[in-house]
Design a protein around this motif. Structure first.
Motif, short mmCIF file in Angstrom:
data_model
loop_
_atom_site.label_atom_id
_atom_site.label_comp_id
_atom_site.label_asym_id
_atom_site.label_seq_id
_atom_site.Cartn_x
_atom_site.Cartn_y
_atom_site.Cartn_z
N LYS A 200 -13.89 -12.13 26.50
CA LYS A 200 -13.35 -13.32 25.83
C LYS A 200 -14.20 -14.57 26.09
O LYS A 200 -14.02 -15.57 25.41
N GLN A 201 -15.07 -14.49 27.10
CA GLN A 201 -15.92 -15.65 27.39
C GLN A 201 -16.89 -15.89 26.24
O GLN A 201 -17.48 -14.96 25.70
N SER A 202 -17.07 -17.13 25.92
CA SER A 202 -17.89 -17.49 24.75
C SER A 202 -19.38 -17.58 25.06
O SER A 202 -20.21 -17.61 24.14
N ASP A 203 -19.74 -17.68 26.32
CA ASP A 203 -21.15 -17.88 26.67
C ASP A 203 -21.87 -16.58 27.06
O ASP A 203 -22.91 -16.61 27.72
N LEU A 204 -21.33 -15.43 26.70
CA LEU A 204 -21.94 -14.16 27.06
C LEU A 204 -23.16 -13.89 26.19
O LEU A 204 -23.19 -14.20 25.00
N THR A 205 -24.17 -13.31 26.81
CA THR A 205 -25.34 -12.89 26.06
C THR A 205 -25.07 -11.53 25.41
O THR A 205 -24.12 -10.82 25.79
N GLY A 206 -25.88 -11.14 24.48
CA GLY A 206 -25.72 -9.84 23.83
C GLY A 206 -25.85 -8.69 24.81
O GLY A 206 -25.14 -7.68 24.71
N GLU A 207 -26.75 -8.83 25.76
CA GLU A 207 -26.93 -7.78 26.78
C GLU A 207 -25.71 -7.63 27.65
O GLU A 207 -25.27 -6.51 27.96
N GLN A 208 -25.12 -8.79 28.07
CA GLN A 208 -23.91 -8.74 28.89
C GLN A 208 -22.75 -8.08 28.14
O GLN A 208 -22.03 -7.25 28.68
N MET A 209 -22.60 -8.47 26.86
CA MET A 209 -21.53 -7.89 26.07
C MET A 209 -21.72 -6.37 25.91
O MET A 209 -20.76 -5.60 26.01
N GLY A 210 -22.97 -5.96 25.72
CA GLY A 210 -23.25 -4.53 25.60
C GLY A 210 -22.91 -3.77 26.87
O GLY A 210 -22.34 -2.67 26.82
N ASN A 211 -23.25 -4.38 28.04
CA ASN A 211 -22.92 -3.75 29.32
C ASN A 211 -21.42 -3.64 29.53
O ASN A 211 -20.90 -2.61 29.99
N TYR A 212 -20.70 -4.71 29.20
CA TYR A 212 -19.24 -4.70 29.36
C TYR A 212 -18.60 -3.65 28.46
O TYR A 212 -17.68 -2.92 28.87
N ILE A 213 -19.08 -3.59 27.23
CA ILE A 213 -18.52 -2.60 26.29
C ILE A 213 -18.80 -1.18 26.78
O ILE A 213 -17.95 -0.29 26.67
#
Length: 399
Positions: A200-213
Motif C-alpha cells: 500500500k506504500q506509495s513510494d515503492l520501487t518496481g523491484e520492491q513491489m516485485g519482491n513483495y509480490i
C-alpha cells in the motif's frame, strides 16, 4: 443265626411270613431308584454348567469334577485320581495362600479370587476366577470350587488397555498437530498480510513491489499445500478418494519430477541423482504416483542439508520398486515404525525447526495402499534414510 437276628433282618429287607413286612423291599427299591434318578439329574445339571466345577478335600484330592473342568484342564475321567488341584496352579509359591483360603472356606467364609492356572497336559496358562465354598461329602467337610475361564475377558481387557493407550497417543498427536498446523498457517498468513500491507506504500520501487509480490505468492502456495494435505488425508480416511488407472511411461514421470526439483535441490547445495531401470509402461494412477514421489522427495530435501538425494526404480518379479534415498539426518529406530502414521513428522516432536504438517508420509502410504503396493523405510539416525515402495507390474518392457 439266632431267631432274634432273623426277625431283625426280615424287618429291614422285607422278608418273613408277614406280608406287611414284605412290602418294605419294593419301597426300598423305589427309594433307590429315586436316588439314582436324582443323582443322574444332579450330574446332568453339574455337567451342563458353563464353568468348571471341582469338589476336593483340603489336600487337593479331587472327588468330583464336571465335563467343563475335564475339558478346560485336559483331564480324562480315569485320570482324576492322579491329578491334584495344586498341580493345576501355575505359581506354586502361592500354595500357603491357597491353603489359607481353603481353611477359611471350611469355616464358612467363602471367597472369590483370581490366579493363573495351567492345563494338566500341555501346561497352557489359563487365567481364571475361582469361587470357593465348603460342603459336606459323606460326613466330611469338602471344598467346592467353581472356576471361570477368564482368557476371553483378559484378552478383552488387554484390547481395551491397548485401545486406551492408542486413543491417548492419538489425542497427544492431534494436540501437537493442531499446535503445529496453527503455526504452519499463521506463518504464511502473516507473510501475506504483512507484505500486502507494505504494497500500500506509495513510494515503492518496481523491484520492491516485485519482491513483495513474490513473497506473497510463495506464502500463498505454502498455504495451498497445507490445505491440499488436509483435504487429501481426509479423503483417504473417509474412503472417498478414487483411483484412475491409465498406461503410464515411468521414465517420463521421472523426467518431470527431476526437472521440478532440480532448481530447489541445486539451490540448497545438494546433488540430485535420477536412477532409472529399463523403460517401462505400467498401468497405475499417474497423479497418485507423482504425489507419492513428490512427498518423499520433499521429505528428503527438507531433512537433507548436504550430500545427495537419489530417486529411481528397479523391476522385480511382478512389481516395480521405487526408491528415494538421501544423506540427511535420518530417523531413530524407535521412531521408524511411526513415520507413516498421521500427524507424525521426521523430527517427531513437531518442532518449528522444519516446516510441514506431518501428513506427507501418511498420504504417501495411503496412496500406495490404494494402488496395491507396499511402502517402507530403512534409516539410521545421522546416516540418512531410504524410502521404498512397490506398485504392481501390469505391463512388460516397452518395445
Amino acid at each position: 443265626m439266632s431267631d432274634d437276628w432273623k426277625k431283625y433282618r426280615d424287618k429291614i429287607i422285607g422278608l418273613g411270613e408277614n406280608s406287611a413286612r414284605k412290602s418294605y423291599y419294593p419301597e426300598l427299591q423305589d427309594k433307590i431308584s429315586e436316588l439314582e434318578t436324582s443323582k443322574e439329574n444332579l450330574l446332568t445339571i453339574i455337567n451342563s454348567m458353563s464353568d468348571a466345577l471341582f469338589i476336593h478335600d483340603t489336600a487337593g484330592n479331587i472327588l468330583l469334577m464336571n465335563n467343563k473342568a475335564r475339558y478346560l484342564y485336559q483331564i480324562e475321567e480315569d485320570e482324576i485320581d492322579r491329578v491334584n488341584v495344586m498341580d493345576l496352579i501355575f505359581d506354586q509359591a502361592i500354595y500357603n495362600q491357597i491353603q489359607l483360603i481353603w481353611e477359611n472356606a471350611i469355616r464358612g467364609k467363602s471367597d472369590i479370587f483370581e490366579l493363573i492356572s495351567v492345563s494338566a497336559k500341555d501346561k497352557e496358562e489359563i487365567p481364571v476366577q475361582i469361587s470357593i465354598n465348603s460342603t459336606v461329602w459323606n460326613g466330611d467337610n469338602m471344598l467346592v470350587a467353581v472356576v471361570r475361564d477368564f482368557r476371553e475377558r483378559k484378552k478383552y481387557e488387554e484390547e481395551l488397555i491397548a485401545a486406551k493407550k492408542k486413543a491417548e497417543e492419538n489425542d497427544r498427536l492431534k494436540s501437537a498437530f493442531l499446535a503445529n498446523i496453527s503455526h504452519e498457517i499463521r506463518t504464511p498468513m502473516n507473510g501475506i498480510l504483512g507484505f500486502a500491507e507494505l504494497l500500500k506504500q506509495s513510494d515503492l520501487t518496481g523491484e520492491q513491489m516485485g519482491n513483495y509480490i513474490q513473497i506473497i505468492e510463495t506464502c500463498g502456495f505454502r498455504m495451498l499445500n497445507i490445505i491440499n494435505d488436509l483435504m487429501d488425508i481426509s479423503k483417504i480416511e473417509s474412503g472417498i478418494m478414487t483411483v484412475t488407472l491409465s498406461e503410464l511411461k515411468i521414465n517420463e514421470v521421472f523426467d518431470y519430477i527431476y526437472d521440478l526439483f532440480k532448481p530447489e535441490v541445486t539451490k540448497k547445495g545438494i546433488r540430485l541423482i535420477k536412477n532409472t531401470d529399463i523403460p517401462l509402461v505400467i498401468c497405475t494412477d499417474k497423479e497418485k504416483l507423482i504425489a507419492v514421489l513428490t512427498n518423499l522427495l520433499k521429505n528428503a530435501i527438507k531433512f537433507c542439508h548436504l550430500g545427495t538425494i537419489e530417486f529411481g526404480y528397479t523391476t522385480k518379479e511382478q512389481s516395480v520398486q521405487f526408491f528415494v534415498k538421501d544423506t540427511g539426518i535420518g530417523i531413530s529406530k524407535e521412531k521408524i515404525e511411526h513415520v507413516f502414521k498421521r500427524f507424525i513428522r521426521g523430527d517427531h516432536e513437531m518442532s518449528p525447526k522444519y516446516e510441514g504438517t506431518g501428513l506427507g508420509l501418511s498420504i504417501a502410504k495411503g496412496y500406495v495402499d490404494m494402488l496395491g503396493g507396499e511402502i517402507w523405510v530403512d534409516s539410521e539416525l545421522g546416516r540418512g534414510s531410504q524410502f521404498y515402495f512397490t506398485l504392481p507390474l501390469t505391463k512388460t518392457e516397452e518395445t
